[in-house]
Design an enzyme around this catalytic site. Structure first.
Site, PDB file in Angstrom:
ATOM      1  N   ARG A 169      40.365  32.485  54.249  1.00 37.83           N
ATOM      2  CA  ARG A 169      41.100  33.040  53.224  1.00 37.83           C
ATOM      3  C   ARG A 169      42.360  33.661  54.449  1.00 37.83           C
ATOM      4  O   ARG A 169      43.521  34.051  54.318  1.00 37.83           O
ATOM      5  CB  ARG A 169      40.468  34.125  52.581  1.00 37.83           C
ATOM      6  CG  ARG A 169      40.069  33.428  51.292  1.00 37.83           C
ATOM      7  CD  ARG A 169      38.909  34.385  50.723  1.00 37.83           C
ATOM      8  NE  ARG A 169      39.652  35.592  50.003  1.00 37.83           N
ATOM      9  CZ  ARG A 169      38.824  36.827  49.498  1.00 37.83           C
ATOM     10  NH1 ARG A 169      37.568  36.568  49.699  1.00 37.83           N
ATOM     11  NH2 ARG A 169      39.576  37.488  48.835  1.00 37.83           N
TER      12      ARG A 169
ATOM     13  N   ARG B 219      52.639  35.428  47.426  1.00 36.62           N
ATOM     14  CA  ARG B 219      51.847  35.052  48.613  1.00 36.62           C
ATOM     15  C   ARG B 219      52.339  33.737  49.481  1.00 36.62           C
ATOM     16  O   ARG B 219      51.769  33.437  50.441  1.00 36.62           O
ATOM     17  CB  ARG B 219      50.489  34.654  48.128  1.00 36.62           C
ATOM     18  CG  ARG B 219      49.106  35.750  48.338  1.00 36.62           C
ATOM     19  CD  ARG B 219      48.103  35.149  47.792  1.00 36.62           C
ATOM     20  NE  ARG B 219      46.986  35.754  48.062  1.00 36.62           N
ATOM     21  CZ  ARG B 219      46.360  36.857  47.456  1.00 36.62           C
ATOM     22  NH1 ARG B 219      46.798  37.355  46.442  1.00 36.62           N
ATOM     23  NH2 ARG B 219      45.147  37.146  48.030  1.00 36.62           N
TER      24      ARG B 219
ATOM     25  N   ARG C 179      31.697  37.449  43.466  1.00 43.68           N
ATOM     26  CA  ARG C 179      32.865  36.399  43.862  1.00 43.68           C
ATOM     27  C   ARG C 179      32.666  35.646  44.826  1.00 43.68           C
ATOM     28  O   ARG C 179      32.055  35.882  46.124  1.00 43.68           O
ATOM     29  CB  ARG C 179      34.042  37.417  44.309  1.00 43.68           C
ATOM     30  CG  ARG C 179      34.812  37.891  43.159  1.00 43.68           C
ATOM     31  CD  ARG C 179      36.018  38.936  43.474  1.00 43.68           C
ATOM     32  NE  ARG C 179      36.827  38.138  44.586  1.00 43.68           N
ATOM     33  CZ  ARG C 179      38.189  38.897  44.974  1.00 43.68           C
ATOM     34  NH1 ARG C 179      38.341  39.850  44.470  1.00 43.68           N
ATOM     35  NH2 ARG C 179      38.786  38.004  45.663  1.00 43.68           N
TER      36      ARG C 179
ATOM     37  N   LYS D 105      44.371  46.276  48.504  1.00 42.61           N
ATOM     38  CA  LYS D 105      45.650  46.130  47.609  1.00 42.61           C
ATOM     39  C   LYS D 105      45.295  46.485  45.967  1.00 42.61           C
ATOM     40  O   LYS D 105      45.732  47.580  45.540  1.00 42.61           O
ATOM     41  CB  LYS D 105      46.187  44.643  47.647  1.00 42.61           C
ATOM     42  CG  LYS D 105      46.425  44.262  48.842  1.00 42.61           C
ATOM     43  CD  LYS D 105      47.106  42.803  48.700  1.00 42.61           C
ATOM     44  CE  LYS D 105      46.136  41.831  48.260  1.00 42.61           C
ATOM     45  NZ  LYS D 105      45.372  41.219  49.478  1.00 42.61           N
TER      46      LYS D 105
ATOM     47  N   ARG E 147      31.621  44.000  49.609  1.00 41.04           N
ATOM     48  CA  ARG E 147      31.691  43.817  48.133  1.00 41.04           C
ATOM     49  C   ARG E 147      31.346  42.565  47.616  1.00 41.04           C
ATOM     50  O   ARG E 147      30.792  42.673  46.445  1.00 41.04           O
ATOM     51  CB  ARG E 147      33.437  43.453  48.106  1.00 41.04           C
ATOM     52  CG  ARG E 147      33.705  43.376  46.739  1.00 41.04           C
ATOM     53  CD  ARG E 147      35.410  43.268  46.359  1.00 41.04           C
ATOM     54  NE  ARG E 147      36.017  42.268  46.779  1.00 41.04           N
ATOM     55  CZ  ARG E 147      37.404  41.887  46.985  1.00 41.04           C
ATOM     56  NH1 ARG E 147      38.208  42.818  46.349  1.00 41.04           N
ATOM     57  NH2 ARG E 147      37.692  41.055  47.435  1.00 41.04           N
TER      58      ARG E 147
END
Ligand code: B4P
Length: 191
Positions: free
Chosen positions: A146, A89, A134, A14, A128
């Site tokens: 998640r 969401r 993160r 996204k 990532r």
């Protein structure tokens, strides 16, 4: 105004594809994840609250997220339109967004959903994590949470837009360029 929702599971692309869409269509990018992360960095009250949910891979409560989003929309002067990235969401967020956009005399034109299978999502997020810093990317258990939250709380939002004939699914596997082309084609068809 052209308003689109870019949808997909965590790691679907996204954020990556939003950058391409902004460049091509000159839209304002509103990523709720990015706004929360900026607040965490700035150590605001909102950031402290959001961090407690995000680090665990859970959703930030609807009322907080919806109010923040509305304020961000109202801050923009003469926008050409918005890419909502990572929002809505939940169905409650989708309904609140429709009601709010109506007060602004505009609406969502389309939800573009990036479809990516679970193993690829996990690989992308762990990759990532090597540079993102993160906490929600670094731990396989949190990534799984998640994905579970996405399946339970976020997937129903698809039907919300399908029922309005505003839903298009795009295969999110392949090169970033190829996926951008497919998104451009879908958007050009509705313009
Ligand atoms: P987000 O910031 O939205 O996080 P994300 O889902 O991980 O981002 P995205 O899906 O954009 O990642 P991308 O694919 O670009 O949300 C984080 C957290 O914030 C949530 O868990 C929640 O706690 C909170 N939150 C946000 N919005 C909320 C809301 N509305 N309500 C409540 N809580 C909310 O990137 C993934 C990786 O894949 C990148 O490294 C990228 O380089 C790579 N990649 C992209 N395209 C690729 C391709 N085609 N091939 C290979 N790799 C690719």
């Amino acid at each position: 105004m052209l308003n689109i929702v870019l949808f997909g599971p965590p790691g679907a692309g996204k954020g990556t594809q939003s950058e391409r869409l902004i460049q091509k269509y000159g839209l304002t990018h509103l990523s709720t994840g990015d706004i929360f992360r900026a607040n965490i960095k700035g150590e605001t009250d909102l950031g402290v609250l959001a961090k407690s949910f995000m680090d665990q891979g859970s959703l930030v409560p609807d009322d907080v997220t919806i109010n923040m989003l509305k304020n961000e929309v109202l801050k923009q002067e003469n926008p050409k339109g918005f890419i909502f990235d990572g929002f809505p969401r939940t169905n409650a967020q989708a309904k609140a967004l429709d009601e709010f956009l109506e007060t602004q005399n505009t609406t969502i034109a389309l939800m573009l959903a990036l479809d990516v299978e679970e193993n690829e999502l996990k690989e992308r997020l762990l990759k990532r994590a090597e540079f993102s810093g993160r906490p929600d990317d670094a731990n396989p258990k949190i990534i799984q949470h998640r994905i579970n939250v996405y399946l339970k709380e976020t997937m129903p939002v698809k039907s919300y837009y399908e029922n309005q004939n505003k839903f298009i699914s795009i295969n999110g596997l392949g090169s970033v360029d190829d996926i951008s082309e497919k998104l451009f084609e879908a958007l050009d068809n509705i313009k």
